[in-house]
Design an enzyme around this catalytic site. Structure first.
Site, PDB file in Angstrom:
ATOM      1  CG  HIS A  56      23.784 -72.454 -44.092  1.00 26.84           C
ATOM      2  ND1 HIS A  56      23.736 -73.033 -45.348  1.00 26.84           N
ATOM      3  CD2 HIS A  56      23.951 -71.120 -44.290  1.00 26.84           C
ATOM      4  CE1 HIS A  56      23.869 -72.074 -46.262  1.00 26.84           C
ATOM      5  NE2 HIS A  56      23.984 -70.914 -45.645  1.00 26.84           N
ATOM      6  CG  HIS A 215      24.828 -69.901 -49.875  1.00 26.34           C
ATOM      7  ND1 HIS A 215      26.174 -69.960 -49.591  1.00 26.34           N
ATOM      8  CD2 HIS A 215      24.262 -69.112 -48.921  1.00 26.34           C
ATOM      9  CE1 HIS A 215      26.424 -69.218 -48.524  1.00 26.34           C
ATOM     10  NE2 HIS A 215      25.284 -68.705 -48.099  1.00 26.34           N
TER      11      HIS A 215
END
Length: 329
Positions: A56, A215
């Site tokens: 991320h 995700h």
């Protein structure tokens, strides 16, 4: 799969080493565990610790520094850091005023940060971020997911911690900022986790996924690709419907890329979303556009709106010096 890696198993550690070397004026690696900490801690200040799976970036390691986090714990790609790693970061960052965990609402993250808190015996409070309006329950979470709005919580609470607020005050502030923040994401492609070697989900060239998480998990529905203005309208509608009457007032607008969307497209989306928000009664007085909470190489973006009061504006504007955010210094 084409990626600039040596070995999928070691990619996270090698990337982390490069990050700490490249920004050695701001951060350094933990002495006894692979977490990122501020180069110099501020004595007597509440320590802010966050973390989550890698993939991320710049969340969360890129937000370690003056005015934001004191330490960040990166797990493997899309995998929560272990309680031992979180505990090591908390112990290193704590200078005596307590520790605040800022945790995205994903089951693994919440569980492991809670275990670290129980293991520590320290004065630790937790703020759970759950700004995603797309789904109440997903593959990775019970309740709403914490996504790009986490950045806004970390920035404002970080500024308050830098100013000397105590642990109880920071917990209340973090919950208040989170409650004023809403996000939703769309994806044009999947992402590819290095260890898997193939896209997480299949999607046709003329399709898009609405309500994706960070995700690589699919959204709540798939639809034919539409013009950007129509996509923006759907995202704004989801956010304003959820906020209800709170949409009237000043706001931060964050257009966040998932890793593979050009800035030109993100700014195009910013223009469309801002116009729609202002038509709904919001005044966008603070803005941020770029790749801040990514999903590896996913194409797409998220929209985050955080409603502001005078205190929150001051905290957002306060000086920050991290590798990913820097102003006022």
């Amino acid at each position: 799969m084409k990626k600039l890696i040596n070995d999928a198993e070691n990619a996270t550690g090698e990337s982390l080493a490069g990050f700490c070397a490249a920004h050695s004026d701001i951060v350094r690696m933990g002495e006894h565990a692979p977490f990122v900490q501020r180069r110099q801690f501020k004595s007597g200040k509440v320590a802010l610790v966050s973390g989550g799976g890698s993939g991320h970036e710049p969340l969360h390691t890129g937000f370690v520094g003056h005015g934001m986090l004191d330490a960040a714990c990166p797990g493997q790609v899309f995998t929560s850091p272990t309680p031992d790693l979180i505990l090591a970061a908390a112990e290193a960052a704590d200078t005596g005023a307590g520790v605040l965990f800022i945790v995205k609402n994903y089951e693994g993250d919440v569980m492991n940060f809670d275990m670290a808190r129980e293991m520590s015996g320290k004065s630790i409070a937790t703020v759970i971020t759950d700004d995603d309006v797309a789904v109440e329950t997903s593959t990775f979470s019970t309740g709403r997911r914490g996504v790009a709005g986490t950045l806004i919580v970390e920035k404002m609470v970080g500024a308050a911690a830098e100013a000397g607020r105590d642990l109880a005050e920071l917990k209340v502030l973090g919950d208040r900022v989170n409650a004023a923040t809403r996000s939703i994401g769309i994806a044009l492609t999947s992402c590819t986790v290095p260890a898997a070697g193939r896209p997480t989900f299949d999607i046709a060239e003329d399709e898009m996924e609405v309500g994706v998480g960070i995700h690589g998990e699919p959204g709540h529905r798939r639809m034919k690709l539409r013009p950007a203005a129509e996509i923006a309208a759907e995202m704004v509608s989801a956010i304003t419907s959820d906020l209800g009457g709170r949409t009237r007032g000043e706001a931060i607008l964050l257009i966040n890329g998932f890793g593979a969307t050009p800035l030109s497209e993100l700014y195009l989306m910013y223009d469309a979303v801002r116009r729609l928000l202002e038509s709904a009664g919001s005044m966008v007085t603070r803005s941020l556009v770029g790749n801040f909470v990514t999903s590896l190489d996913m194409a797409g973006c998220s929209v985050t709106v955080s409603m502001l009061d005078e205190e929150m504006k001051r905290l957002w504007d306060a000086p920050v010096h991290t590798s990913a955010l820097r102003w006022g210094i």
